[in-house]
Design a protein around this motif. Structure first.
Motif, PDB file in Angstrom:
ATOM      1  N   ALA A 129      48.222  46.985   8.648  1.00  0.00           N
ATOM      2  CA  ALA A 129      48.180  45.688   8.720  1.00  0.00           C
ATOM      3  C   ALA A 129      49.442  44.895   9.079  1.00  0.00           C
ATOM      4  N   GLN A 130      50.512  45.363   8.176  1.00  0.00           N
ATOM      5  CA  GLN A 130      51.884  44.683   8.491  1.00  0.00           C
ATOM      6  C   GLN A 130      52.224  44.975  10.197  1.00  0.00           C
ATOM      7  N   THR A 131      51.717  46.069  10.621  1.00  0.00           N
ATOM      8  CA  THR A 131      52.268  46.170  12.097  1.00  0.00           C
ATOM      9  C   THR A 131      51.525  45.228  13.043  1.00  0.00           C
ATOM     10  N   LEU A 132      49.985  45.064  12.387  1.00  0.00           N
ATOM     11  CA  LEU A 132      49.440  44.178  13.301  1.00  0.00           C
ATOM     12  C   LEU A 132      49.991  42.710  13.204  1.00  0.00           C
ATOM     13  N   TRP A 133      50.315  42.304  12.220  1.00  0.00           N
ATOM     14  CA  TRP A 133      50.915  40.910  12.013  1.00  0.00           C
ATOM     15  C   TRP A 133      52.168  40.814  12.583  1.00  0.00           C
ATOM     16  N   GLY A 134      53.013  41.897  12.511  1.00  0.00           N
ATOM     17  CA  GLY A 134      54.364  41.678  13.362  1.00  0.00           C
ATOM     18  C   GLY A 134      53.846  41.853  14.691  1.00  0.00           C
ATOM     19  N   LEU A 135      53.181  42.276  15.352  1.00  0.00           N
ATOM     20  CA  LEU A 135      52.808  42.286  16.695  1.00  0.00           C
ATOM     21  C   LEU A 135      52.543  40.816  16.983  1.00  0.00           C
ATOM     22  N   LEU A 136      51.512  40.176  16.329  1.00  0.00           N
ATOM     23  CA  LEU A 136      51.149  38.844  16.668  1.00  0.00           C
ATOM     24  C   LEU A 136      52.331  37.694  16.665  1.00  0.00           C
ATOM     25  N   ALA A 137      53.126  37.747  15.514  1.00  0.00           N
ATOM     26  CA  ALA A 137      54.122  37.094  15.173  1.00  0.00           C
ATOM     27  C   ALA A 137      55.330  37.323  16.386  1.00  0.00           C
ATOM     28  N   ALA A 138      55.556  38.604  16.856  1.00  0.00           N
ATOM     29  CA  ALA A 138      56.482  39.056  17.906  1.00  0.00           C
ATOM     30  C   ALA A 138      56.247  38.325  19.348  1.00  0.00           C
ATOM     31  N   GLN A 188      56.480  45.513  21.373  1.00  0.00           N
ATOM     32  CA  GLN A 188      56.062  46.880  20.598  1.00  0.00           C
ATOM     33  C   GLN A 188      56.579  46.906  18.986  1.00  0.00           C
ATOM     34  N   GLN A 189      55.974  47.650  18.491  1.00  0.00           N
ATOM     35  CA  GLN A 189      56.681  47.717  17.128  1.00  0.00           C
ATOM     36  C   GLN A 189      56.436  49.220  16.730  1.00  0.00           C
ATOM     37  N   PRO A 190      57.410  49.782  15.948  1.00  0.00           N
ATOM     38  CA  PRO A 190      57.005  51.054  15.112  1.00  0.00           C
ATOM     39  C   PRO A 190      56.101  50.644  13.911  1.00  0.00           C
ATOM     40  N   TYR A 191      55.520  51.843  13.444  1.00  0.00           N
ATOM     41  CA  TYR A 191      54.984  51.607  12.168  1.00  0.00           C
ATOM     42  C   TYR A 191      55.541  51.010  11.039  1.00  0.00           C
ATOM     43  N   ALA A 192      55.171  49.977  10.544  1.00  0.00           N
ATOM     44  CA  ALA A 192      55.651  49.526   9.175  1.00  0.00           C
ATOM     45  C   ALA A 192      55.962  50.653   8.084  1.00  0.00           C
ATOM     46  N   VAL A 193      56.975  50.548   7.601  1.00  0.00           N
ATOM     47  CA  VAL A 193      56.793  51.440   6.430  1.00  0.00           C
ATOM     48  C   VAL A 193      56.173  50.759   5.079  1.00  0.00           C
ATOM     49  N   GLY A 199      38.436  44.091  12.225  1.00  0.00           N
ATOM     50  CA  GLY A 199      38.083  43.517  10.867  1.00  0.00           C
ATOM     51  C   GLY A 199      38.991  42.478  10.540  1.00  0.00           C
ATOM     52  N   LEU A 200      40.239  42.695  10.261  1.00  0.00           N
ATOM     53  CA  LEU A 200      41.251  42.013   9.817  1.00  0.00           C
ATOM     54  C   LEU A 200      41.362  40.728  10.386  1.00  0.00           C
ATOM     55  N   LEU A 237      45.756  44.920  22.091  1.00  0.00           N
ATOM     56  CA  LEU A 237      46.356  45.596  20.998  1.00  0.00           C
ATOM     57  C   LEU A 237      46.388  47.293  21.001  1.00  0.00           C
ATOM     58  N   ASP A 238      47.224  48.221  21.181  1.00  0.00           N
ATOM     59  CA  ASP A 238      47.244  49.350  21.146  1.00  0.00           C
ATOM     60  C   ASP A 238      47.878  50.022  19.990  1.00  0.00           C
ATOM     61  N   PHE A 239      46.935  50.701  19.101  1.00  0.00           N
ATOM     62  CA  PHE A 239      47.604  51.376  17.954  1.00  0.00           C
ATOM     63  C   PHE A 239      47.434  52.830  18.227  1.00  0.00           C
ATOM     64  N   GLY A 240      48.712  53.332  18.683  1.00  0.00           N
ATOM     65  CA  GLY A 240      48.480  54.830  18.891  1.00  0.00           C
ATOM     66  C   GLY A 240      49.172  55.724  18.049  1.00  0.00           C
ATOM     67  N   THR A 241      49.774  57.165  18.385  1.00  0.00           N
ATOM     68  CA  THR A 241      50.024  58.060  17.327  1.00  0.00           C
ATOM     69  C   THR A 241      51.206  57.471  16.800  1.00  0.00           C
ATOM     70  N   SER A 242      52.320  57.052  17.438  1.00  0.00           N
ATOM     71  CA  SER A 242      53.735  56.585  16.664  1.00  0.00           C
ATOM     72  C   SER A 242      54.099  55.385  16.570  1.00  0.00           C
ATOM     73  N   GLY A 243      53.203  54.372  17.186  1.00  0.00           N
ATOM     74  CA  GLY A 243      53.622  52.948  17.002  1.00  0.00           C
ATOM     75  C   GLY A 243      52.610  52.031  17.672  1.00  0.00           C
ATOM     76  N   ALA A 244      52.896  50.914  17.945  1.00  0.00           N
ATOM     77  CA  ALA A 244      51.742  49.902  18.363  1.00  0.00           C
ATOM     78  C   ALA A 244      52.389  48.951  19.342  1.00  0.00           C
ATOM     79  N   ARG A 245      51.554  48.694  20.421  1.00  0.00           N
ATOM     80  CA  ARG A 245      52.178  47.384  21.324  1.00  0.00           C
ATOM     81  C   ARG A 245      51.014  46.565  21.624  1.00  0.00           C
TER      82      ARG A 245
END
Length: 420
Positions: free
Chosen positions: A50-59, A36-41, A150-151, A13-21
């Motif tokens: 956290a929401q982006t992390l869960w979104g990546l796993l769910a996808a 990949q996911q843009p960062y959640a609002v 840690g999450l 899982l990569d959490f970069g400057t503009s989004g995650a993959r």
């Protein structure tokens, strides 16, 4: 997908400057899934993460999740927050590029820990700016990758020696130095492990929610730039990776560490080897300032890289350079400006190629292994003319990275085969 029961999957899982993959690979390094996911609002940055992390796993496809044996996360270097003993944020995160002024750094702090954007500077800034009530809540400091991991595993205060370098961790002796252990932030220091080390299994609620195996392990992560190096395919002494993003970043695999604060040079540990490098303020941001993507493609096609312009540019958007010259007032050189846009672009690309060559020359002069081959990561890797100009300036082969996504490097860490 075609996954059979024995197929083990490793997730990066990569959490970069503009989004995650997220990228999932088999043990033979073949990719079986990527999302990949843009960062959640969200109201808070940590909620967005956290929401982006869960979104990546769910996808990820269920079949991939069900075969996942291990996961590792990379995050932006120097992005930190303070947490309580349950991992809840006490502060909002300070990002990798946020500088802290007015902080007196310990005299013994060296290398990237001395930067105003370092984890150390941010921790000391909080130590003097938080209220007594807030300080009472603080259990420890977490880097972005640490907190996200840690999450997943539920443990607090565990980091890796790549992220911890900017906190002042001694990567040669693999310990917090005495000056840091006796500092006013000593109680906040994380336990530091090698990148790719097993921390523990996923929390039960994570395995249940996302249909992940109870045996799935979380391993320590790394920074996004080192994950990109791991993904590149570079693995032998003398191999290097140049990242052509908004800025120009060099990393060279060396037998020995090299350090030179005056030149903006420091080394990350990579198992028993070293990753020497530095970052220049030149790069793609200058090109984007003058040209659109369409114009860059069109004008590049008009350039003959065998015919030099003779222009002696040092392309910077504003005064100030970090490497291979470390001078906060170093001036840009962008004149004379030719009438032909393609010639101006070629002059910029030639200038950046010279800076890259000077950077590697600086590393070798400081004692690193000689440069044998350069891999290229980042958006600039797609520009064949730039590649030709760089190869000519460097005098060695320049090739595209095997994989350009940092998430692939994190997935390699999840296999446990990369760093000993």
């Amino acid at each position: 997908m075609g996954l059979s029961q024995p197929d083990a999957v490793f997730l990066g899982l990569d959490f970069g400057t503009s989004g995650a993959r997220a990228i999932a690979i088999r043990s033979d390094r073949t990719i079986v899934a990527q999302v990949q996911q843009p960062y959640a609002v969200a109201d808070r940055l940590t909620e967005s993460w956290a929401q982006t992390l869960w979104g990546l796993l769910a996808a990820l496809p269920v079949a991939v999740r069900q075969h996942c044996q291990a996961v590792a996360i990379d995050g932006t270097s120097g992005t930190v927050l303070l947490c309580d003993r349950n991992g809840n944020p006490v502060t909002e995160p300070l990002l990798y590029n946020q500088a802290i002024s007015g902080v007196s750094l310990p005299a013994d702090a060296t290398g990237p820990a001395r930067s105003r954007t370092s984890s150390l500077s941010k921790a000391l800034g909080w130590r003097h700016s938080l209220s007594p009530e807030q300080l009472d809540q603080v259990y420890g400091l977490s880097h972005q990758a640490d907190w996200l991991a840690g999450l997943l595993h539920g443990q607090i205060g565990i980091s890796d020696y790549h992220n911890a370098l900017k906190l002042g961790y001694d990567v040669q002796r693999l310990q917090h130095p005495d000056w840091l252990r006796t500092s006013e932030i000593s109680s906040w220091l994380p336990t530091v492990k090698p990148p790719g080390a097993v921390v523990g299994p996923l929390k039960s609620e994570v395995t249940q929610t996302f249909q992940l195996p109870q045996t799935c392990q979380v391993r320590t992560g790394t920074t996004d730039s080192i994950a990109a190096f791991l993904a590149s395919g570079a693995h032998q002494l003398g191999e290097a990776v140049t990242s052509l993003g908004s800025s120009l970043s060099l990393k060279l695999l060396s037998q020995h560490p090299v350090e030179d604060a005056a030149a903006g040079v420091y080394s990350h540990r990579l198992g028993n080897l070293w990753l020497a490098g530095g970052s220049s303020n030149t790069g793609g941001a200058i090109l984007r300032h003058y040209f659109t993507d369409q114009a860059l493609a069109k004008l590049s096609a008009q350039i003959d890289p065998t015919q030099p312009t003779g222009l002696d540019y040092y392309p910077l958007l504003q005064p100030g350079e970090r490497f291979p010259i470390n001078d906060p007032s170093y001036p840009p050189r962008l004149t004379p400006r030719p009438d032909l846009p393609a010639q101006f672009l070629q002059g910029l690309l030639e200038g950046m190629a010279r800076i890259e060559a000077q950077g590697y020359q600086k590393l070798v002069a400081l004692g690193s292994s000689p440069v044998e081959q350069v891999y290229t990561a980042g958006g600039g890797a797609k520009n064949d003319v730039w590649t030709s100009l760089r190869s000519k300036a460097l005098g060695i082969p320049v090739v595209a990275s095997t994989h350009t996504e940092a998430a692939f490097g994190a997935a390699l860490l999840a296999t446990g085969q990369i760093i000993a």
